[in-house]
Design a protein around this motif. Sequence first.
Motif, PDB file in Angstrom:
ATOM      1  N   ALA A  14       0.909  -1.186  -0.144  1.00 45.85           N
ATOM      2  CA  ALA A  14      -0.055   0.118  -0.069  1.00 45.85           C
ATOM      3  C   ALA A  14       0.618   1.583   0.175  1.00 45.85           C
ATOM      4  CB  ALA A  14      -1.053   0.083   1.073  1.00 45.85           C
ATOM      5  N   MET A  15       1.789   1.182   0.997  1.00 52.50           N
ATOM      6  CA  MET A  15       2.807   2.557   0.844  1.00 52.50           C
ATOM      7  C   MET A  15       3.484   2.597  -0.423  1.00 52.50           C
ATOM      8  SD  MET A  15       5.997   3.182   3.755  1.00 52.50           S
ATOM      9  CE  MET A  15       6.927   2.075   2.694  1.00 52.50           C
ATOM     10  N   LEU A  16       4.134   1.433  -0.734  1.00 48.57           N
ATOM     11  CA  LEU A  16       4.869   1.457  -2.373  1.00 48.57           C
ATOM     12  C   LEU A  16       3.893   2.072  -3.289  1.00 48.57           C
ATOM     13  CD1 LEU A  16       7.089  -1.436  -1.799  1.00 48.57           C
ATOM     14  CD2 LEU A  16       7.805   0.815  -1.663  1.00 48.57           C
ATOM     15  N   ALA A  17       2.568   1.680  -3.574  1.00 43.44           N
ATOM     16  CA  ALA A  17       1.733   1.997  -4.485  1.00 43.44           C
ATOM     17  C   ALA A  17       1.566   3.443  -4.312  1.00 43.44           C
ATOM     18  CB  ALA A  17       0.460   1.121  -4.452  1.00 43.44           C
ATOM     19  N   GLY A  18       0.848   3.706  -3.061  1.00 44.80           N
ATOM     20  CA  GLY A  18       0.604   5.217  -2.952  1.00 44.80           C
ATOM     21  C   GLY A  18       1.662   6.052  -3.156  1.00 44.80           C
ATOM     22  N   GLY A  19       2.974   5.666  -2.745  1.00 45.38           N
ATOM     23  CA  GLY A  19       4.082   6.531  -3.002  1.00 45.38           C
ATOM     24  C   GLY A  19       4.558   6.477  -4.505  1.00 45.38           C
ATOM     25  N   ALA A  20       4.181   5.486  -5.345  1.00 52.31           N
ATOM     26  CA  ALA A  20       4.454   5.547  -6.794  1.00 52.31           C
ATOM     27  C   ALA A  20       3.496   6.677  -7.357  1.00 52.31           C
ATOM     28  CB  ALA A  20       4.316   4.099  -7.413  1.00 52.31           C
ATOM     29  N   ILE A  21       2.479   6.601  -6.971  1.00 54.82           N
ATOM     30  CA  ILE A  21       1.342   7.548  -7.494  1.00 54.82           C
ATOM     31  C   ILE A  21       1.885   9.118  -7.262  1.00 54.82           C
ATOM     32  CG2 ILE A  21      -0.957   8.585  -7.491  1.00 54.82           C
ATOM     33  CD1 ILE A  21      -0.883   5.926  -9.069  1.00 54.82           C
ATOM     34  N   GLY A  22       2.248   9.169  -5.853  1.00 53.98           N
ATOM     35  CA  GLY A  22       2.655  10.272  -5.549  1.00 53.98           C
ATOM     36  C   GLY A  22       4.259  10.769  -6.224  1.00 53.98           C
ATOM     37  N   LEU A  23       5.001   9.927  -6.555  1.00 56.65           N
ATOM     38  CA  LEU A  23       6.134  10.244  -7.402  1.00 56.65           C
ATOM     39  C   LEU A  23       5.784  10.839  -8.679  1.00 56.65           C
ATOM     40  CD1 LEU A  23       9.241  10.123  -7.723  1.00 56.65           C
ATOM     41  CD2 LEU A  23       8.796   7.971  -8.473  1.00 56.65           C
ATOM     42  N   ASP A  24       4.741  10.200  -9.372  1.00 55.00           N
ATOM     43  CA  ASP A  24       4.385  10.750 -10.507  1.00 55.00           C
ATOM     44  C   ASP A  24       3.944  12.324 -10.397  1.00 55.00           C
ATOM     45  OD1 ASP A  24       2.908  10.556 -13.604  1.00 55.00           O
ATOM     46  OD2 ASP A  24       1.233  11.447 -12.216  1.00 55.00           O
ATOM     47  N   ARG A  25       3.040  12.671  -9.388  1.00 57.29           N
ATOM     48  CA  ARG A  25       2.799  13.911  -9.107  1.00 57.29           C
ATOM     49  C   ARG A  25       3.994  14.746  -8.908  1.00 57.29           C
ATOM     50  NH1 ARG A  25      -1.496  15.458 -11.131  1.00 57.29           N
ATOM     51  NH2 ARG A  25      -0.359  14.103 -12.629  1.00 57.29           N
ATOM     52  N   ASP A  26       5.032  14.342  -7.892  1.00 53.02           N
ATOM     53  CA  ASP A  26       6.087  14.816  -7.589  1.00 53.02           C
ATOM     54  C   ASP A  26       7.074  15.551  -9.125  1.00 53.02           C
ATOM     55  OD1 ASP A  26       6.387  15.498  -4.947  1.00 53.02           O
ATOM     56  OD2 ASP A  26       7.197  13.549  -4.485  1.00 53.02           O
ATOM     57  N   LEU A  27       6.778  14.494  -9.984  1.00 55.35           N
ATOM     58  CA  LEU A  27       8.004  14.501 -11.133  1.00 55.35           C
ATOM     59  C   LEU A  27       7.370  15.812 -12.316  1.00 55.35           C
ATOM     60  CD1 LEU A  27       9.039  11.027 -11.771  1.00 55.35           C
ATOM     61  CD2 LEU A  27      10.599  12.792 -10.948  1.00 55.35           C
ATOM     62  N   ARG A  28       5.848  15.733 -11.744  1.00 56.06           N
ATOM     63  CA  ARG A  28       5.237  16.716 -12.598  1.00 56.06           C
ATOM     64  C   ARG A  28       5.139  18.110 -11.853  1.00 56.06           C
ATOM     65  NH1 ARG A  28       3.182  13.677 -16.777  1.00 56.06           N
ATOM     66  NH2 ARG A  28       2.974  11.344 -16.250  1.00 56.06           N
ATOM     67  N   GLY A  29       5.555  18.415 -10.940  1.00 56.86           N
ATOM     68  CA  GLY A  29       5.492  19.365 -10.035  1.00 56.86           C
ATOM     69  C   GLY A  29       4.047  19.776  -9.459  1.00 56.86           C
ATOM     70  N   LYS A  30       3.400  18.839  -8.952  1.00 57.58           N
ATOM     71  CA  LYS A  30       2.142  19.130  -8.569  1.00 57.58           C
ATOM     72  C   LYS A  30       2.045  19.408  -7.276  1.00 57.58           C
ATOM     73  CE  LYS A  30       0.495  18.920 -12.665  1.00 57.58           C
ATOM     74  NZ  LYS A  30       0.162  19.937 -13.432  1.00 57.58           N
ATOM     75  N   PRO A  31       1.094  19.709  -6.425  1.00 53.91           N
ATOM     76  CA  PRO A  31       0.980  19.933  -5.153  1.00 53.91           C
ATOM     77  C   PRO A  31       0.944  19.037  -4.150  1.00 53.91           C
ATOM     78  CG  PRO A  31      -1.061  20.557  -5.857  1.00 53.91           C
ATOM     79  CD  PRO A  31      -0.037  20.185  -7.403  1.00 53.91           C
ATOM     80  N   ILE A  32       0.879  17.832  -4.708  1.00 52.58           N
ATOM     81  CA  ILE A  32       0.713  16.542  -3.618  1.00 52.58           C
ATOM     82  C   ILE A  32       1.724  15.432  -4.280  1.00 52.58           C
ATOM     83  CG2 ILE A  32      -1.002  15.285  -4.923  1.00 52.58           C
ATOM     84  CD1 ILE A  32      -2.341  14.886  -1.930  1.00 52.58           C
ATOM     85  N   GLY A  33       2.576  14.855  -3.350  1.00 51.54           N
ATOM     86  CA  GLY A  33       3.549  14.063  -3.643  1.00 51.54           C
ATOM     87  C   GLY A  33       3.541  12.788  -2.932  1.00 51.54           C
ATOM     88  N   LEU A  34       4.720  12.127  -3.159  1.00 50.87           N
ATOM     89  CA  LEU A  34       5.401  10.565  -2.811  1.00 50.87           C
ATOM     90  C   LEU A  34       5.007  10.437  -1.312  1.00 50.87           C
ATOM     91  CD1 LEU A  34       8.526   8.760  -3.636  1.00 50.87           C
ATOM     92  CD2 LEU A  34       7.852   8.972  -1.457  1.00 50.87           C
ATOM     93  N   LYS A  35       5.202  11.305  -0.354  1.00 45.35           N
ATOM     94  CA  LYS A  35       5.146  11.088   0.944  1.00 45.35           C
ATOM     95  C   LYS A  35       3.764  11.168   1.202  1.00 45.35           C
ATOM     96  CE  LYS A  35       7.937  14.263   2.394  1.00 45.35           C
ATOM     97  NZ  LYS A  35       8.763  15.460   2.992  1.00 45.35           N
ATOM     98  N   THR A  36       3.260  12.044   0.815  1.00 45.59           N
ATOM     99  CA  THR A  36       1.564  12.331   1.135  1.00 45.59           C
ATOM    100  C   THR A  36       0.782  11.132   0.714  1.00 45.59           C
ATOM    101  OG1 THR A  36       1.870  14.664   0.925  1.00 45.59           O
ATOM    102  CG2 THR A  36      -0.332  13.904   0.970  1.00 45.59           C
ATOM    103  N   LEU A  37       0.816  10.711  -0.406  1.00 47.73           N
ATOM    104  CA  LEU A  37       0.008   9.879  -1.219  1.00 47.73           C
ATOM    105  C   LEU A  37       0.473   8.308  -0.506  1.00 47.73           C
ATOM    106  CD1 LEU A  37      -0.651  10.914  -4.786  1.00 47.73           C
ATOM    107  CD2 LEU A  37      -1.978  11.250  -2.715  1.00 47.73           C
ATOM    108  N   GLY A  38       1.778   8.318  -0.199  1.00 48.73           N
ATOM    109  CA  GLY A  38       2.348   7.015   0.337  1.00 48.73           C
ATOM    110  C   GLY A  38       1.708   6.699   1.635  1.00 48.73           C
ATOM    111  N   LEU A  39       1.530   7.926   2.595  1.00 52.10           N
ATOM    112  CA  LEU A  39       0.953   8.065   3.723  1.00 52.10           C
ATOM    113  C   LEU A  39      -0.679   7.718   3.546  1.00 52.10           C
ATOM    114  CD1 LEU A  39       2.799  10.756   5.707  1.00 52.10           C
ATOM    115  CD2 LEU A  39       2.696   8.206   6.429  1.00 52.10           C
ATOM    116  N   VAL A  40      -1.249   8.484   2.715  1.00 51.55           N
ATOM    117  CA  VAL A  40      -2.693   8.075   2.284  1.00 51.55           C
ATOM    118  C   VAL A  40      -3.085   6.796   2.262  1.00 51.55           C
ATOM    119  CG1 VAL A  40      -4.598   8.596   0.832  1.00 51.55           C
ATOM    120  CG2 VAL A  40      -3.119  10.485   1.551  1.00 51.55           C
ATOM    121  N   SER A  41      -2.116   6.026   1.075  1.00 49.02           N
ATOM    122  CA  SER A  41      -2.194   4.775   1.033  1.00 49.02           C
ATOM    123  C   SER A  41      -2.011   3.771   2.392  1.00 49.02           C
ATOM    124  CB  SER A  41      -1.653   4.074  -0.220  1.00 49.02           C
ATOM    125  OG  SER A  41      -1.875   2.903  -0.696  1.00 49.02           O
TER     126      SER A  41
END
Length: 161
Positions: A14-41
């Motif tokens: 769950a943490m890795l999957a959410g973090g992977a989605i967050g990494l996509d957001r981080d790489l695109r300069g978006k306002p939510i990222g790896l740590k946040t979505l990793g923690l959500v998941s």
Amino acid sequence: MTDWGDIILRLGVAMLAGGAIGLDRDLRGKPIGLKTLGLVSLSTATVVVLTLQFAEPGQFTDAASRVIQGVLTGIGFLGAGVIVRQGDRLRVRGLTSAACAFFAACIGIACGAGHWPIVVTALALAFLLLTFGRSAEHWLHRALGGTDDPHDTGPPQAPPA
């Protein structure tokens, strides 16, 4: 009762999957990222695993259903925090990031419940959409006669008097 190995697997994926989605957001300069979505998941998987600890093996109880409903309702507040209105225009930013927060919660629920085919399929589809969605939007808008920028809402609006 779920054993330690299964708990570590469910929460770790769950943490890795959410973090992977967050990494996509981080790489695109978006306002939510790896740590946040990793923690959500991770957090949603945690409450699902916890709830399932009190159920009969293989059973999904009403209590688990209520926990999931509460999580999905509450995640809206996090999503709302990344949605902003840009200037005087009728342009809203951050909707995809908010949708990613909701998706990370759903992935966490699926991981917590141990439904691996759903996790893998949903992640693959999400990454296809996140990777090729903007290009597909632009191509479809041009092909169907829309604006070149599907997010363009027209000329700037005058500020209210």
